[in-house]
Scaffold this motif. Structure first.
Motif, PDB file in Angstrom:
ATOM      1  N   VAL A  20      10.345 -10.709  -9.044  1.00 44.47           N
ATOM      2  CA  VAL A  20      11.507 -11.087  -8.233  1.00 44.47           C
ATOM      3  C   VAL A  20      12.016  -9.905  -7.415  1.00 44.47           C
ATOM      4  CG1 VAL A  20      13.904 -11.893  -8.362  1.00 44.47           C
ATOM      5  CG2 VAL A  20      12.177 -12.886  -9.854  1.00 44.47           C
ATOM      6  N   GLN A  21      11.945  -8.709  -7.952  1.00 43.06           N
ATOM      7  CA  GLN A  21      12.456  -7.516  -7.276  1.00 43.06           C
ATOM      8  C   GLN A  21      11.550  -7.002  -6.173  1.00 43.06           C
ATOM      9  OE1 GLN A  21      12.630  -5.199 -10.888  1.00 43.06           O
ATOM     10  NE2 GLN A  21      14.847  -4.981 -10.652  1.00 43.06           N
ATOM     11  N   ARG A  22      10.242  -7.217  -6.285  1.00 43.46           N
ATOM     12  CA  ARG A  22       9.305  -6.609  -5.337  1.00 43.46           C
ATOM     13  C   ARG A  22       9.457  -7.160  -3.946  1.00 43.46           C
ATOM     14  NH1 ARG A  22       3.494  -9.394  -6.649  1.00 43.46           N
ATOM     15  NH2 ARG A  22       4.308 -11.457  -6.404  1.00 43.46           N
ATOM     16  N   PRO A  23       9.290  -6.471  -2.878  1.00 42.81           N
ATOM     17  CA  PRO A  23       8.890  -5.084  -2.817  1.00 42.81           C
ATOM     18  C   PRO A  23      10.045  -4.105  -2.946  1.00 42.81           C
ATOM     19  CG  PRO A  23       9.033  -5.902  -0.593  1.00 42.81           C
ATOM     20  CD  PRO A  23       9.347  -7.054  -1.530  1.00 42.81           C
ATOM     21  N   GLY A  24      11.270  -4.597  -3.150  1.00 40.52           N
ATOM     22  CA  GLY A  24      12.403  -3.687  -3.311  1.00 40.52           C
ATOM     23  C   GLY A  24      12.784  -3.044  -1.990  1.00 40.52           C
ATOM     24  N   GLY A  25      13.734  -2.146  -2.063  1.00 40.71           N
ATOM     25  CA  GLY A  25      14.170  -1.436  -0.870  1.00 40.71           C
ATOM     26  C   GLY A  25      13.474  -0.097  -0.751  1.00 40.71           C
ATOM     27  N   VAL A  26      13.728   0.547   0.355  1.00 39.25           N
ATOM     28  CA  VAL A  26      13.149   1.865   0.587  1.00 39.25           C
ATOM     29  C   VAL A  26      13.899   2.875  -0.275  1.00 39.25           C
ATOM     30  CG1 VAL A  26      12.690   3.629   2.315  1.00 39.25           C
ATOM     31  CG2 VAL A  26      12.537   1.212   2.922  1.00 39.25           C
ATOM     32  N   VAL A  27      13.161   3.653  -1.049  1.00 42.35           N
ATOM     33  CA  VAL A  27      13.731   4.665  -1.922  1.00 42.35           C
ATOM     34  C   VAL A  27      13.340   6.042  -1.383  1.00 42.35           C
ATOM     35  CG1 VAL A  27      13.700   5.606  -4.272  1.00 42.35           C
ATOM     36  CG2 VAL A  27      13.552   3.140  -3.923  1.00 42.35           C
ATOM     37  N   PRO A  28      14.324   6.953  -1.199  1.00 45.17           N
ATOM     38  CA  PRO A  28      13.965   8.298  -0.739  1.00 45.17           C
ATOM     39  C   PRO A  28      12.898   8.904  -1.657  1.00 45.17           C
ATOM     40  CG  PRO A  28      16.340   8.017  -0.708  1.00 45.17           C
ATOM     41  CD  PRO A  28      15.758   6.797  -1.396  1.00 45.17           C
ATOM     42  N   GLY A  29      11.944   9.565  -1.085  1.00 50.78           N
ATOM     43  CA  GLY A  29      10.858  10.156  -1.854  1.00 50.78           C
ATOM     44  C   GLY A  29       9.660   9.240  -2.011  1.00 50.78           C
ATOM     45  N   ARG A  30       9.796   7.981  -1.608  1.00 53.89           N
ATOM     46  CA  ARG A  30       8.682   7.028  -1.703  1.00 53.89           C
ATOM     47  C   ARG A  30       8.200   6.560  -0.332  1.00 53.89           C
ATOM     48  NH1 ARG A  30       9.903   3.321  -7.001  1.00 53.89           N
ATOM     49  NH2 ARG A  30       9.839   5.049  -8.467  1.00 53.89           N
ATOM     50  N   ILE A  31       8.639   7.247   0.708  1.00 53.64           N
ATOM     51  CA  ILE A  31       8.191   6.931   2.062  1.00 53.64           C
ATOM     52  C   ILE A  31       6.863   7.645   2.284  1.00 53.64           C
ATOM     53  CG2 ILE A  31       8.704   7.161   4.518  1.00 53.64           C
ATOM     54  CD1 ILE A  31      11.698   7.061   3.705  1.00 53.64           C
ATOM     55  N   LEU A  32       5.882   6.910   2.765  1.00 51.98           N
ATOM     56  CA  LEU A  32       4.552   7.470   3.002  1.00 51.98           C
ATOM     57  C   LEU A  32       4.422   7.885   4.461  1.00 51.98           C
ATOM     58  CD1 LEU A  32       2.486   4.795   1.071  1.00 51.98           C
ATOM     59  CD2 LEU A  32       3.250   7.029   0.242  1.00 51.98           C
ATOM     60  N   SER A  33       3.963   9.085   4.684  1.00 52.48           N
ATOM     61  CA  SER A  33       3.740   9.586   6.044  1.00 52.48           C
ATOM     62  C   SER A  33       2.284   9.377   6.410  1.00 52.48           C
ATOM     63  CB  SER A  33       4.066  11.076   6.119  1.00 52.48           C
ATOM     64  OG  SER A  33       5.413  11.293   5.811  1.00 52.48           O
ATOM     65  N   PRO A  34       2.024   8.757   7.547  1.00 55.59           N
ATOM     66  CA  PRO A  34       0.628   8.584   7.967  1.00 55.59           C
ATOM     67  C   PRO A  34      -0.079   9.927   8.100  1.00 55.59           C
ATOM     68  CG  PRO A  34       2.085   7.235   9.293  1.00 55.59           C
ATOM     69  CD  PRO A  34       2.956   8.140   8.460  1.00 55.59           C
ATOM     70  N   LEU A  35      -1.300  10.007   7.569  1.00 56.32           N
ATOM     71  CA  LEU A  35      -2.062  11.258   7.575  1.00 56.32           C
ATOM     72  C   LEU A  35      -2.482  11.660   8.978  1.00 56.32           C
ATOM     73  CD1 LEU A  35      -4.290  10.474   4.477  1.00 56.32           C
ATOM     74  CD2 LEU A  35      -2.215  11.863   4.542  1.00 56.32           C
ATOM     75  N   ASP A  36      -2.907  10.695   9.776  1.00 55.64           N
ATOM     76  CA  ASP A  36      -3.377  11.000  11.132  1.00 55.64           C
ATOM     77  C   ASP A  36      -2.705  10.099  12.165  1.00 55.64           C
ATOM     78  OD1 ASP A  36      -4.493   8.575  10.654  1.00 55.64           O
ATOM     79  OD2 ASP A  36      -6.562   9.190  10.957  1.00 55.64           O
ATOM     80  N   GLY A  37      -1.573   9.546  11.817  1.00 55.41           N
ATOM     81  CA  GLY A  37      -0.871   8.644  12.716  1.00 55.41           C
ATOM     82  C   GLY A  37      -1.203   7.183  12.497  1.00 55.41           C
ATOM     83  N   THR A  38      -2.271   6.896  11.724  1.00 52.10           N
ATOM     84  CA  THR A  38      -2.647   5.498  11.499  1.00 52.10           C
ATOM     85  C   THR A  38      -2.848   5.160  10.027  1.00 52.10           C
ATOM     86  OG1 THR A  38      -4.996   5.980  11.746  1.00 52.10           O
ATOM     87  CG2 THR A  38      -3.815   5.320  13.731  1.00 52.10           C
TER      88      THR A  38
END
Length: 72
Positions: A20-38
């Protein structure tokens, strides 16, 4: 995860949530940065007790397909 064409506004991961909870909200520290922009990458482990983990993303100006709030 690799995005072809249009790129998402934000990619993040979630872990330890119920169905029921998934995907949840954005949590600081769990944001993924694209490695090469994609491409974005994260390693997740199996959970127990019916909990979920996974990757989610948001699109600029679009409602998530997983958002089932009847008020919106």
């Amino acid at each position: 995860m690799i995005f072809l064409g249009e790129k998402s506004e934000m990619v993040y991961y979630f872990t330890g949530l119920t169905g029921v909870q998934r995907p949840g909200g954005v949590v600081p520290g769990r944001i993924l940065s694209p490695l090469d922009g994609t491409a974005a990458s994260v390693r997740l482990t199996d959970l127990y007790g019916g909990l979920y983990s996974g990757v989610a993303w948001t699109w600029s100006g679009r409602k998530s397909t997983l958002d089932n709030d009847p008020a919106t």
